[in-house]
Scaffold this motif. Structure first.
Motif, short mmCIF file in Angstrom:
data_model
loop_
_atom_site.label_atom_id
_atom_site.label_comp_id
_atom_site.label_asym_id
_atom_site.label_seq_id
_atom_site.Cartn_x
_atom_site.Cartn_y
_atom_site.Cartn_z
N ARG A 64 13.70 8.87 -3.43
CA ARG A 64 12.88 7.97 -2.63
C ARG A 64 13.23 6.53 -3.00
N SER A 95 5.45 -5.07 -1.76
CA SER A 95 6.58 -4.14 -1.69
C SER A 95 7.23 -3.96 -3.06
N SER A 98 5.24 -1.66 -5.04
CA SER A 98 5.41 -0.31 -4.51
C SER A 98 6.73 0.29 -4.96
N ASP A 102 7.55 3.67 -7.09
CA ASP A 102 8.48 4.76 -6.79
C ASP A 102 9.14 5.29 -8.06
N ARG A 111 -2.91 -0.48 -7.99
CA ARG A 111 -2.32 -0.68 -6.67
C ARG A 111 -3.27 -1.45 -5.76
N ASN A 162 -1.57 1.18 3.81
CA ASN A 162 -1.72 2.51 3.23
C ASN A 162 -1.59 3.62 4.27
N TYR A 164 0.36 3.62 6.84
CA TYR A 164 1.79 3.80 7.08
C TYR A 164 2.41 4.63 5.96
N ASN A 165 1.97 4.38 4.74
CA ASN A 165 2.47 5.13 3.59
C ASN A 165 2.06 6.60 3.69
N ASP A 168 4.13 8.65 6.17
CA ASP A 168 5.56 8.83 5.89
C ASP A 168 5.75 10.13 5.12
N ASP A 230 7.53 4.23 -1.15
CA ASP A 230 6.45 3.25 -0.99
C ASP A 230 7.00 1.85 -0.72
N SER A 233 7.55 1.99 3.17
CA SER A 233 6.43 2.34 4.04
C SER A 233 5.26 1.37 3.90
N ILE A 234 4.91 1.01 2.67
CA ILE A 234 3.81 0.06 2.48
C ILE A 234 4.21 -1.32 3.01
#
Length: 362
Positions: A64, A95, A98, A102, A111, A162, A164-165, A168, A230, A233-234
């Motif tokens: 990821r 980002s 995030s 990962d 977070r 969140n 969107y995350n 995914d 993340d 997506s975030i």
């Protein structure tokens, strides 16, 4: 000889300046692809491997963090287009944290604190604009109501990042939604009459992000060599919400622009209702979204579900933009019908899953 080189260099600069926007588009698509390729092939990608478990929709360990190229494209486009500094820094902060997540698991509390900081950083400079929008609206001049609207926008920014995350979860769904959502938003706002100073840069930024998603997609669909993670997506959720709030000139436009990501909101909201009904912990991983049920319980391949979501997103997004000139009632009626249809579909799918006697793990 020196004069020839100088002339050539000057001509090159002139060409770059003349074709700056097409070159920026190509560069963003290239960065989106380069980031995914780098993560997919890097020697130490084991640190980023997403290992399948009972809540996963994939069966093969996959690295990821492939969305790092989308972040790079966002930074380059933001600097080139000179978007507001607070917007740029807020998105980079959320980002970057995030991306760190990962690698290493970060607590939900940490977070959330950093997401709140990023949201306030983006929102604070917009207060005069939002205040002017409210003053021109039909809601009156109640300070309390304005504060409630600000709170709703604040939750919208954090929630979309969140959502969107959470969405995914299968190959291609986040990338395709990024292409369509950011693409439609950029095209819908780029040539509006009476633009403000930031309309064109932010509209072009939206198109740049869509193209970065185009570059990323071949590495994630139909077979996933890398996941967005993340970091991607975030970022996409946060920037999309930020663009909606910044580009909208009134509350109806805000609703219409939000609808460009309709399937994500509809799936997440209906799933949240089901999980709250079942008294589940909303912070725990699960696979109870509609798209997850279709993949895991019905065995439909990832790319078909992602493509179906993309088609629905495109149709509803275009339909909402067409309905906008007709006024509030038409837009709300159209979206209500779409949401009712989605709710009936997800209820039917969940009903069939229950009949099979194999409820998805929470």
């Amino acid at each position: 000889m020196m004069n020839d080189l100088t002339s050539l260099f000057i001509r090159l600069i002139e060409l770059v300046a003349e074709y700056r926007t097409p070159l920026l588009f190509f560069a963003c698509a290239g960065l989106g692809a380069a980031g995914a390729w780098l993560i997919a092939g890097m020697a130490f990608r084991e640190h980023l491997l997403d290992t399948p478990n009972e809540r996963s929709s994939h069966t093969v360990p996959t690295p990821r963090g492939g969305g790092i190229g989308i972040l790079a494209a966002f930074i380059m486009a933001g600097l080139t287009l000179r978007i507001p500094t607070t917007f740029l820094f807020a998105a980079i902060l959320i980002s970057a944290v995030s991306f760190y997540g990962d690698y290493i698991r970060i607590s939900v509390r940490v977070r959330l604190v950093l997401q709140v900081i990023s949201t306030l950083m983006l929102l604070f400079p917009l207060l005069p604009r939002l205040s002017a929008q409210y003053a021109q609206s039909a809601f009156g001049v109640s300070p309390l109501l304005f504060l409630l609207i600000l709170a709703a926008i604040f939750l919208f920014l954090i929630g979309t990042a969140n959502f969107y995350n959470f969405m995914d979860g299968i190959n291609g769904i986040a990338g395709l939604s990024g292409v369509i959502g950011f693409g439609l938003l950029g095209l819908a706002t780029l040539y509006r009459p009476n633009p403000d100073p930031f309309q064109t840069p932010l509209s072009l930024l939206s198109l740049c992000i869509a193209l970065a998603c185009v570059g990323y997609l071949p590495f994630n669909m139909p077979r996933a060599r890398v996941f967005m993670g993340d970091v991607g997506s975030i970022l996409l959720g946060f920037v999309f919400a930020g663009l909606v709030v910044t580009l909208a000139r009134n509350y109806l436009e805000m609703v219409c622009f939000t609808a460009l990501l309709f399937p994500f909101y509809a799936d997440e909201l209906t799933t949240m209702v089901v999980r709250l009904r079942d008294r589940e912990n909303l912070t725990r991983s699960h696979r109870r979204h509609l798209y997850q049920l279709l993949v895991n319980e019905f065995g439909i391949v990832h790319w078909k579900i992602s493509a179906a979501y993309a088609v629905a997103q495109l149709a509803i997004g275009v339909g909402t933009l067409i309905a906008y000139p007709c006024g509030v009632s038409t837009v709300l009626m159209f979206l209500a019908v779409c949401f009712a249809g989605f709710t009936l579909l997800t209820a039917e799918v969940r009903k069939r899953v229950s009949k099979r006697g194999a409820p998805p793990p929470a």
